[in-house]
Write a protein that holds these residues in place. Structure first.
Motif, mmCIF file in Angstrom:
data_model
loop_
_atom_site.group_PDB
_atom_site.id
_atom_site.type_symbol
_atom_site.label_atom_id
_atom_site.label_comp_id
_atom_site.label_asym_id
_atom_site.label_seq_id
_atom_site.Cartn_x
_atom_site.Cartn_y
_atom_site.Cartn_z
ATOM 1 N N TYR A 189 -24.624 -39.997 18.174
ATOM 2 C CA TYR A 189 -23.909 -40.179 19.440
ATOM 3 C C TYR A 189 -24.806 -40.037 20.666
ATOM 4 O O TYR A 189 -24.346 -40.130 21.791
ATOM 5 C CB TYR A 189 -22.730 -39.197 19.543
ATOM 6 N N GLY A 208 -32.314 -33.571 26.033
ATOM 7 C CA GLY A 208 -33.207 -33.250 24.936
ATOM 8 C C GLY A 208 -32.841 -31.876 24.353
ATOM 9 O O GLY A 208 -31.755 -31.385 24.537
ATOM 10 N N GLU A 209 -33.760 -31.333 23.621
ATOM 11 C CA GLU A 209 -33.543 -29.984 23.101
ATOM 12 C C GLU A 209 -34.362 -29.014 23.945
ATOM 13 O O GLU A 209 -35.593 -29.002 23.853
ATOM 14 C CB GLU A 209 -33.918 -29.924 21.612
ATOM 15 N N THR A 265 -27.775 -24.932 26.857
ATOM 16 C CA THR A 265 -27.117 -25.666 25.775
ATOM 17 C C THR A 265 -28.190 -26.078 24.782
ATOM 18 O O THR A 265 -29.176 -26.697 25.175
ATOM 19 C CB THR A 265 -26.407 -26.928 26.317
ATOM 20 N N THR A 266 -28.006 -25.741 23.526
ATOM 21 C CA THR A 266 -29.042 -25.984 22.519
ATOM 22 C C THR A 266 -28.425 -26.411 21.194
ATOM 23 O O THR A 266 -27.265 -26.089 20.924
ATOM 24 C CB THR A 266 -29.882 -24.708 22.301
ATOM 25 N N SER A 280 -24.569 -26.343 19.858
ATOM 26 C CA SER A 280 -23.875 -27.519 19.338
ATOM 27 C C SER A 280 -23.800 -27.418 17.820
ATOM 28 O O SER A 280 -24.815 -27.225 17.154
ATOM 29 C CB SER A 280 -24.623 -28.792 19.740
ATOM 30 N N MET A 286 -18.593 -39.823 24.365
ATOM 31 C CA MET A 286 -18.664 -40.660 25.569
ATOM 32 C C MET A 286 -19.675 -41.797 25.375
ATOM 33 O O MET A 286 -20.585 -41.680 24.549
ATOM 34 C CB MET A 286 -19.109 -39.800 26.765
#
Ligand code: SAM
Length: 358
Positions: A54, A95-96, A122-123, A146, A217
């Protein structure tokens, strides 16, 4: 609104935000629709160690050369300026983000910026176990991980890499830091991980972790998004209610929060839904985004970017600061009322999610 009214509302803003000790140095970042901007997402890299369907292309992703990434000094410089304009919430992403070397140094810098009240990451969690102690030591208070599946096979199908065990180690590592606020984010793709909805809920409840489902999305690199592939929040609420009993809506604490949160019928845990496609929350959007190379964006789906990176430098002068403020205001002023995903004329942005910062 007169200038006097504006400066009154500016004072009120700082009080409402509970930051009376950090008065805004000038007018808050209000757009044409009256939305006051308080949140900034900062991408620190476009590189990632997995290739989620996604988000990224399966093969052939090209990444920014290291020297084009905004340095930590420049990111801090920017955050110091926008915090004076009312930005209070910072989320580091990619990205990460954990692929960016020495990320804890950035966390340490940003956690000391006056006015920054909320600093989160956020990772995908794969590198988290090793880095978490230094991130917490640096001042990290909040983390979103995630997690779309609990099955190795589905992880491999979805992320096109191995890695679920590493993610689980990352989640387990958070238990050593009870003061850290941890949330799980899940994205359900039709025909890929629909069977994971109940297992994910079970896992989150057992681990006492909040869980949020995000709608798919049109931000995937392969442009394979189709409305039919979006498993909607409504569908997910139905599945969860059938399994656990009716979900109970929780009071909305912060209107700018994209998620609607619910409690399970038995009171054991909460689950939230970010229905970005089917129930857009643009009217309450308070976010700006900074890409890894320093382009400022006012919307995930925007087609315009403002090159703030070019204005940041190692020896900032007062006039540089004014130019940055002018650019940020221009970016905010050009924000559209809504993302327009459902419009006939909708065209997805050129950048996929990993190149913007999710
Ligand atoms: N690599 C980190 C991670 O996996 O959390 C941070 C970046 S990732 C782009 C941030 C979030 O964006 C993830 O939770 C992911 O699920 C979400 N995301 C990526 N592509 C998306 C899409 N097309 N639609 C909705 N959410 C998406």
């Amino acid at each position: 609104m007169s200038d006097a009214d504006r400066s009154m509302s500016c004072v009120a803003e700082s009080v409402v935000a509970g930051t009376a000790e950090v008065p805004l140095s000038s007018l808050p970042l209000t757009d044409r629709f009256g939305r006051v901007h308080r949140a900034l997402r900062i991408s620190v890299t476009d590189v990632c160690n997995i290739r989620c369907q996604y988000c990224m292309p399966a093969e052939g992703a090209t990444f920014l050369p290291q020297q084009r990434l905004l340095s930590f000094e420049r990111i801090e410089q920017f955050v110091r300026i926008v915090s004076e304009l009312g930005i209070r919430k910072i989320r580091i992403t990619g990205g990460e983000p954990l692929m960016r070397p020495r990320l804890s140094e950035l966390i340490a810098r940003l956690s000391k910026v006056p006015g920054v009240e909320d600093l989160a990451i956020t990772t995908n969690g794969m590198l988290l176990a090793a880095q978490l102690p230094e991130l917490v030591q640096a001042g990290l208070k909040r983390i979103n991980i995630s997690l779309d599946t609990l099955s190795d096979a589905t992880f491999k199908l979805l992320a096109r890499r191995e890695g679920l065990q590493k993610v689980m180690e990352g989640i387990a590592a958070t238990k050593a830091f009870p003061e850290l606020r941890v949330r799980l984010n899940a994205l359900i793709l039709r025909e890929v991980n629909c069977d994971d909805v109940i297992p994910l809920a079970e896992f989150a409840r057992a681990q006492h972790l909040a869980l949020r489902f995000i709608e798919f999305m049109p931000l995937d690199a392969e442009r394979a998004w189709q409305q039919q592939r979006v498993v909607t929040g409504e569908e997910l609420r139905r599945v969860l209610s059938e399994h656990y009993g009716p979900l109970r809506a929780l009071p909305v604490r912060d209107l700018s929060q994209p998620a609607t949160d619910f409690e399970f019928a038995d009171g054991l845990g909460t689950v939230g839904f970010i229905d970005s496609v089917t129930r857009p929350f643009c009217s309450n959007c308070d976010r700006l985004r900074l890409t890894a190379e320093g382009r400022l964006r006012n919307c995930l789906f925007g087609h315009q970017e403002w090159d703030v990176g070019a204005l940041l430098n190692e020896n900032p002068q007062p006039e540089d600061r004014s130019r940055v403020i002018e650019l940020v205001r221009d970016c905010v002023q050009h924000k559209h009322a809504a993302h327009g995903i459902g419009d006939a004329a909708f065209v997805p942005p050129e950048r996929a999610m990993y190149r913007i910062g999710g």
